[in-house]
Design a protein around this motif. Structure first.
Motif: not given
Length: 319
Positions: A7, A9, A259, A286, A288, A306, A310
């Protein structure tokens, strides 16, 4: 699908812990967006839902669902809407029962698994579009994933889903938000939830055990006394078990991005099921390291958040 391990971010340096990442955008973020076209639709049980439309003369629609005690005017909702409008999509944001400008009519309100309302919104909108994409934040993310799992491919116009900061395992996440320094969030939610219960008790005399409010100290207590029983579940435990989207992931048949920040103060370890990454054909995880809860603030304030970046990449470009 594989776990997205790299990721990109990076949080701003001055948002140096998960609470700042969570609280700052919730309080201070401002999003300039043209006024939507509002619509009120009547549900099959005689209640109503309030919708906000941002039309762009597109054949593609994004439907965005908010989080616990949120609404369609929250900055994270407007920010996501703005990103998709700029990229040529029509956008529909909607308010769960009791979260719009008026308290809803029925004794029930909304909950993490009330997919019947999301289904009604989708079916109301789908006739005018060639493709539909679903995005949900937090509780709305759980709702979105559960709905995608339930519906499978029965609504072919639904092409992709995105869930952000989603408590896929409701029970353990509720425990986490009610412990230690995280109680500042649960107390805030409880305040407005209790206020709604009082209003509902006045509108529906004798149907809500208002006297039990004094026993409620945590969100789990609230779900035990109110959310569960009002919506047909025996208690909070059954409500959590039946409605946790974690148990619907293997039934989702459209590409879906989840996410979740690893430092999210709302999410338990069960909301990061890395062990499932190779078993689920349509799910992209995902996770992060940073981001907080419904945070993901950019390093440069001129850039989209972010989560918005995404979402548009995943839906419009396929990655």
């Amino acid at each position: 699908m594989p776990l997205i391990q790299n990721s990109t971010y990076k949080r701003p340096k001055w948002l140096f812990n998960s609470h700042l990442e969570t609280i700052y955008p919730a309080i201070f973020r401002k999003v300039e967006l043209s006024k939507p076209t509002s619509e009120r639709i009547t549900t099959p049980d005689g209640d109503f839902l309030e919708l906000d439309w941002y039309r762009n003369s597109s054949s593609k629609l994004v439907i965005i669902s908010h989080g616990l005690e949120g609404n369609s005017s929250r900055a994270y909702m407007l920010g996501m809407a703005k990103t998709f409008i700029k990229n040529g999509f029509d956008v529909l944001t909607w308010n769960f029962r009791g979260c719009g400008t008026e308290m809803n009519s029925q004794v029930i309100f909304y909950h993490s698994g009330a997919t019947y309302d999301l289904d009604f919104v989708v079916k109301h909108a789908e006739k005018d579009y060639e493709e539909i994409h679903l995005i949900g934040f937090s509780l709305g993310g759980n709702l979105t994933l559960k709905y995608l799992g339930e519906k499978k491919s029965s609504i072919p116009k639904i092409k992709k889903g995105v869930a952000i900061s989603v408590p896929m395992h409701l029970g353990s996440s509720c425990e986490k938000i009610s412990k230690g320094e995280n109680t500042l969030y649960s107390k805030r939610f409880l305040k407005t939830l209790k206020e709604k219960v009082v209003k509902k008790s006045l509108a529906h005399p004798g149907k809500i055990p208002i006297g039990t409010l004094r026993n409620i100290k945590t969100l789990s207590d609230f779900d035990d006394y109110f959310t569960g029983p009002l919506h047909g579940f025996s208690d909070a435990a059954e409500y959590y078990e039946v409605n946790s989207s974690l148990y619907f992931l293997d039934q989702i048949e459209v590409p879906s991005l989840i996410l979740n920040a690893q430092n999210d103060p709302f999410l338990s370890e069960k909301c990061f099921p890395i062990h499932l990454s190779r078993k689920l054909e349509n799910i992209f995880f995902e996770f992060p390291k940073h981001g907080g809860h419904v945070g993901f603030s950019p390093e440069n304030s001129d850039l989209p958040y972010y989560s918005e970046q995404r979402a548009i990449e995943f839906i419009a470009k396929g990655f």
